[in-house]
Design a protein around this motif. Structure first.
Motif, PDB file in Angstrom:
ATOM      1  N   ASP A  54       0.798  -1.223   0.000  1.00 14.49           N
ATOM      2  CA  ASP A  54       0.000   0.000   0.000  1.00 14.49           C
ATOM      3  C   ASP A  54       0.833   1.276   0.000  1.00 14.49           C
ATOM      4  OD1 ASP A  54       0.947  -0.091   2.606  1.00 14.49           O
ATOM      5  OD2 ASP A  54      -1.010   0.129   3.554  1.00 14.49           O
ATOM      6  N   LEU A  80     -10.197   0.517  -3.322  1.00 15.88           N
ATOM      7  CA  LEU A  80      -9.352  -0.243  -2.395  1.00 15.88           C
ATOM      8  C   LEU A  80      -9.856  -1.670  -2.237  1.00 15.88           C
ATOM      9  CD1 LEU A  80      -8.604   2.373   0.411  1.00 15.88           C
ATOM     10  CD2 LEU A  80      -7.328   1.870  -1.669  1.00 15.88           C
ATOM     11  N   GLY A 388      -9.532   2.775   3.798  1.00 16.88           N
ATOM     12  CA  GLY A 388      -8.727   1.611   4.134  1.00 16.88           C
ATOM     13  C   GLY A 388      -9.023   1.086   5.519  1.00 16.88           C
TER      14      GLY A 388
END
Length: 427
Positions: A54, A80, A388
């Motif tokens: 990431d 995501l 996230g």
């Protein structure tokens, strides 16, 4: 002849991956119908190679070297989710390994330029200080919480509460859920008129104000963020409760008062370092009277095997410098080792996923104002961070635990009734 970028992608992730990579060299890889990731130049690949996972993707995205078609900058949750579900490396064949080695030799990684949001001067100063010493902790807290109160008002909403809410029903709003959370904490602590409450890591004073106004206590809150303390004290004065409520700018370790009836710690434990947990819980126990209660509310890992490891990658570099997590079992063990009697333990993981989704929605609704206040880079960081985190809570990658304990007297008196009721009356 070396592989193209698209060919290399297919060797690693497979042509069936649910994303399509379009590279500056004209090559493509992945599914033709997938989410489109555009690498605008060699630096995009360099970020991915020098920081796999990431962190590299975030760096490339923040710098504009990675462009994602159709992304919602304020709430990139769907992007995501697709990347997280689809970008799983395959086991390479021997032939693939040889070709990928040639590809890496041709695109030799080098130290990249970093986004400005990753390298503010205060973080460089932090690197010179003692980890979790008072000065370095103050710098870490300032980095995240002193963005601007106006920015937080737009993202958090009227409650100005930056911790996990508790949703009593599927239809509850964020504000209702935050008020319910404060009621839940108050009920667990057994707050009654005349009691003294200490709220460590108090943020913008939400728990302090709620407890004073609705439960008749006298409350002291402490925060390392000057911005938070200023906002909270002004809100206290506006509420007309300045005679019974105070939010102090300072380190919780500088609190000298003792004999509190209750202590709430809501979202502080993540910042103090796992190695400091014994001293932390010992300090809080010393501030309680016998039969006093502590409610510790914090993000945890889903296991107890990685105690003290800081969050890796994007979160540690951009969001919570020096943050550390462990499992709830470690927290319970250390609390008990420091003399607390644990009475109740609850996981609110799904509630934090909903909370992050609500904050993302606020960010999206107020996107232009947030960008004006904090800058496009910081606003993009927040979009990534909240989306996230939502995924992490949904997938059980992280959890949120409330642990309730008492300073039970030497005679074994805990102060709890035989069958305590913790849920607010309307729950």
């Amino acid at each position: 002849m070396t592989l193209t970028v698209g060919q290399a992608f297919d060797r690693v992730f497979g042509p069936e991956a649910p994303v399509r990579v379009v590279a500056w060299d004209g090559s493509e890889g992945g599914s033709p119908d997938g989410l489109v990731l555009r690498l605008t130049g060699p630096e995009a690949l360099n970020h991915i190679l020098t920081a796999p996972g990431d962190l590299g993707l975030a760096r490339a995205y923040l710098l504009g070297d990675l462009v994602i078609d159709g992304i919602d900058e304020a709430d990139p949750y769907e992007v995501l989710r697709v990347i997280g579900d689809g970008l799983t490396p395959r086991r390479p064949t021997r032939h693939d390994t040889v070709e990928l080695a040639r590809f890496l030799a041709h695109h030799r990684p080098h130290p990249p330029a970093l986004p400005a949001e990753e390298t503010p001067s205060q973080l460089r100063r932090m690197a010179q200080g003692l980890r979790h010493g008072k000065a370095r902790d103050a710098a870490a807290i300032s980095h995240h919480y002193d963005v601007s109160n106006a920015f937080y008002e737009l993202v958090l909403g009227p409650s100005m509460t930056y911790t996990c809410a508790c949703f009593p029903t599927d239809e509850s709003s964020l504000e209702e859920a935050q008020a319910y959370k404060y009621d839940l904490v108050a009920k667990k602590l057994g707050l009654r008129p005349g009691m003294r409450l200490l709220d460590v890591g108090c943020g913008w004073g939400g728990m302090v104000r709620h407890a004073v106004k609705h439960y008749g206590v006298t409350a002291l809150g402490v925060t390392l963020s000057r911005e938070q303390a200023t906002w909270a004290q002004a809100a206290i004065e506006a509420d007309g409760i300045g005679d019974r409520a105070e939010v102090r700018h300072g380190d919780y370790r500088d609190v000298t008062e003792r004999g509190f009836d209750a202590i709430s710690s809501i979202g502080l434990t993540e910042h103090i370092g796992v190695g400091n947990y014994p001293a932390y819980f010992r300090f809080l126990r010393e501030r309680l009277r016998d039969e006093g209660r502590l409610l510790n509310h914090c993000i945890t890992r889903p296991d107890n095997r990685h105690a003290g490891l800081p969050p890796r990658g994007f979160i540690n570099r951009y969001v919570f410098p020096d943050g550390e997590l462990t499992g709830s079992g470690d927290i319970v063990r250390i609390m008990e080792d420091e003399g607390f009697e644990v009475r109740h333990h609850e996981n609110l993981r799904e509630h934090y996923a909903r909370t992050c989704a609500a904050w993302n929605a606020n960010l999206a609704k107020n996107w232009e104002e947030c960008v004006e206040l904090a800058g496009l880079g910081t606003a993009r960081v927040w979009g990534l961070y909240l989306a996230g985190s939502r995924l992490g809570f949904e997938r059980n990658g992280i959890q949120l635990h409330q642990v309730l304990a008492s300073r039970t007297s030497t005679e074994g008196v805990s102060g709890f009734p035989l069958r305590p009721r913790f849920e607010p009356a309307d729950g």
